[in-house]
Enzyme design. Sequence first.
Site, PDB file in Angstrom:
ATOM      1  N   ASN A 119      40.408 -23.062  -9.716  1.00 20.62           N
ATOM      2  CA  ASN A 119      38.955 -22.907  -9.738  1.00 20.62           C
ATOM      3  C   ASN A 119      38.376 -23.957  -8.797  1.00 20.62           C
ATOM      4  O   ASN A 119      38.338 -25.134  -9.131  1.00 20.62           O
ATOM      5  CB  ASN A 119      38.462 -23.106 -11.176  1.00 20.62           C
ATOM      6  CG  ASN A 119      36.955 -23.105 -11.269  1.00 20.62           C
ATOM      7  OD1 ASN A 119      36.260 -22.741 -10.320  1.00 20.62           O
ATOM      8  ND2 ASN A 119      36.448 -23.514 -12.417  1.00 20.62           N
ATOM      9  N   LYS A 147      35.374 -24.351  -7.862  1.00 16.94           N
ATOM     10  CA  LYS A 147      34.000 -24.760  -8.212  1.00 16.94           C
ATOM     11  C   LYS A 147      33.144 -24.796  -6.938  1.00 16.94           C
ATOM     12  O   LYS A 147      33.375 -24.016  -6.028  1.00 16.94           O
ATOM     13  CB  LYS A 147      34.024 -26.094  -8.969  1.00 16.94           C
ATOM     14  CG  LYS A 147      35.021 -26.056 -10.130  1.00 16.94           C
ATOM     15  CD  LYS A 147      34.911 -27.227 -11.050  1.00 16.94           C
ATOM     16  CE  LYS A 147      35.944 -27.085 -12.173  1.00 16.94           C
ATOM     17  NZ  LYS A 147      35.854 -28.118 -13.174  1.00 16.94           N
ATOM     18  N   HIS A 201      33.023 -20.177 -18.054  1.00 13.12           N
ATOM     19  CA  HIS A 201      33.431 -21.564 -17.797  1.00 13.12           C
ATOM     20  C   HIS A 201      32.437 -22.531 -18.435  1.00 13.12           C
ATOM     21  O   HIS A 201      31.238 -22.275 -18.459  1.00 13.12           O
ATOM     22  CB  HIS A 201      33.527 -21.814 -16.285  1.00 13.12           C
ATOM     23  CG  HIS A 201      34.207 -23.105 -15.984  1.00 13.12           C
ATOM     24  ND1 HIS A 201      33.541 -24.307 -16.036  1.00 13.12           N
ATOM     25  CD2 HIS A 201      35.496 -23.390 -15.699  1.00 13.12           C
ATOM     26  CE1 HIS A 201      34.398 -25.273 -15.775  1.00 13.12           C
ATOM     27  NE2 HIS A 201      35.587 -24.748 -15.563  1.00 13.12           N
ATOM     28  N   GLU A 245      31.126 -25.146 -17.461  1.00 12.94           N
ATOM     29  CA  GLU A 245      30.015 -25.589 -16.601  1.00 12.94           C
ATOM     30  C   GLU A 245      28.924 -24.526 -16.539  1.00 12.94           C
ATOM     31  O   GLU A 245      27.741 -24.851 -16.442  1.00 12.94           O
ATOM     32  CB  GLU A 245      30.558 -25.943 -15.206  1.00 12.94           C
ATOM     33  CG  GLU A 245      31.331 -27.252 -15.260  1.00 12.94           C
ATOM     34  CD  GLU A 245      32.499 -27.357 -14.296  1.00 12.94           C
ATOM     35  OE1 GLU A 245      32.547 -26.597 -13.311  1.00 12.94           O
ATOM     36  OE2 GLU A 245      33.378 -28.203 -14.545  1.00 12.94           O
ATOM     37  N   GLU A 278      39.820 -24.303 -22.541  1.00 13.63           N
ATOM     38  CA  GLU A 278      39.481 -25.500 -21.784  1.00 13.63           C
ATOM     39  C   GLU A 278      38.622 -26.424 -22.640  1.00 13.63           C
ATOM     40  O   GLU A 278      37.401 -26.263 -22.698  1.00 13.63           O
ATOM     41  CB  GLU A 278      38.705 -25.123 -20.524  1.00 13.63           C
ATOM     42  CG  GLU A 278      39.479 -24.238 -19.577  1.00 13.63           C
ATOM     43  CD  GLU A 278      38.969 -24.392 -18.145  1.00 13.63           C
ATOM     44  OE1 GLU A 278      39.755 -24.782 -17.295  1.00 13.63           O
ATOM     45  OE2 GLU A 278      37.780 -24.138 -17.918  1.00 13.63           O
ATOM     46  N   GLY A 289      37.742 -32.365 -15.813  1.00 16.90           N
ATOM     47  CA  GLY A 289      37.274 -33.291 -14.784  1.00 16.90           C
ATOM     48  C   GLY A 289      37.195 -34.730 -15.238  1.00 16.90           C
ATOM     49  O   GLY A 289      36.634 -35.578 -14.547  1.00 16.90           O
ATOM     50  N   SER A 291      42.055 -31.133 -16.591  1.00 15.93           N
ATOM     51  CA  SER A 291      42.824 -32.236 -15.994  1.00 15.93           C
ATOM     52  C   SER A 291      44.325 -31.962 -15.925  1.00 15.93           C
ATOM     53  O   SER A 291      45.132 -32.874 -16.126  1.00 15.93           O
ATOM     54  CB  SER A 291      42.543 -33.548 -16.722  1.00 15.93           C
ATOM     55  OG  SER A 291      41.159 -33.875 -16.635  1.00 15.93           O
TER      56      SER A 291
HETATM   57  P1  PGA Z   1      39.857 -29.931 -13.930  1.00 16.08           P
HETATM   58  O1  PGA Z   1      38.976 -28.610 -14.138  1.00 16.08           O
HETATM   59  O2  PGA Z   1      41.267 -29.465 -13.677  1.00 16.08           O
HETATM   60  O3  PGA Z   1      39.260 -30.620 -12.728  1.00 16.08           O
HETATM   61  O4  PGA Z   1      39.742 -30.731 -15.196  1.00 16.08           O
HETATM   62  C1  PGA Z   1      39.462 -27.532 -14.880  1.00 16.08           C
HETATM   63  C2  PGA Z   1      38.435 -26.442 -14.930  1.00 16.08           C
HETATM   64  O5  PGA Z   1      37.234 -26.760 -14.996  1.00 16.08           O
HETATM   65  O6  PGA Z   1      38.771 -25.260 -14.890  1.00 16.08           O
END
Ligand code: PGA
Length: 249
Positions: free
Chosen positions: A9, A11, A94, A96, A166, A172, A212
């Site tokens: 992803n 983003k 997601h 976010e 997640e 993140g 992460s």
């Molecule tokens: P990250 O993001 O690997 O940077 O923690 C995962 C995601 O948001 O899908």
Amino acid sequence: MRQNIVAGNWKMNNDLSQTETLITALKKQKHRSDVEVMIAPSFTNLWNAFEALRQSDIEVVAQNMHFAENGAYTGEVSAAMLKSIGIQTVILGHSERRAYFNEDDALLAKKVDAALANDMRVVFCFGEELADRKAGNEEAVVESQIKNALFHLEASAFKNIVLAYEPVWAIGTGETASPEQAQDMHKFIRETLSNKYGKALGDNMSILYGGSVKPANAKEIFSKPDVDGGLIGGAALNAADFYAIVNAF
Ligand code: PGA
């Protein structure tokens, strides 16, 4: 069918030339044929990415879409638009999108319906926040997110759905769920599906972990019996790191 999948992803990262550079690097990498690999660039770069990866075994997928077929929704992109440039899969739900764009379960149910009605595959994301976990409510939160957005569907719809657990506190942040925490929740998710739709359906769901995931921790997480792969954010922006994760099964 249950499938090993690693999805990157991106983003809101990578302009056109950065997208081309990363795709050139990704094309030099190799992976086992029993792992499906997806990348999700931004809308503006989907067509270029799709063209560049047309002959490859990397699928280009979208990060989001609107539920309506078309109409007065300034700034939005429909399933039909995605399909018209060859995109077959969309990430929905997601954290976010939920946190910054107020996407709730009811809206996500509509988006899931629209994607499935357009014969698209959905990578459906969900996960608890830190406060939920501290209060011991993580299973209840995850269960309600799944029920509210997906349990109106017929069992047959699930062949076009991949689940991505997640935990918000791990996205993140550099803080990963431990492999045991991921396994426990994935087992719970599988059971939740099995209770509603029967054991065969639960057993066949592909359930990805996200939050992460890095080259250093992917192998241990993917080795857990109910973890079928990962949704990767930060580490998907580097070809070598991403493929170290793809090849961590
Ligand atoms: P990250 O993001 O690997 O940077 O923690 C995962 C995601 O948001 O899908």
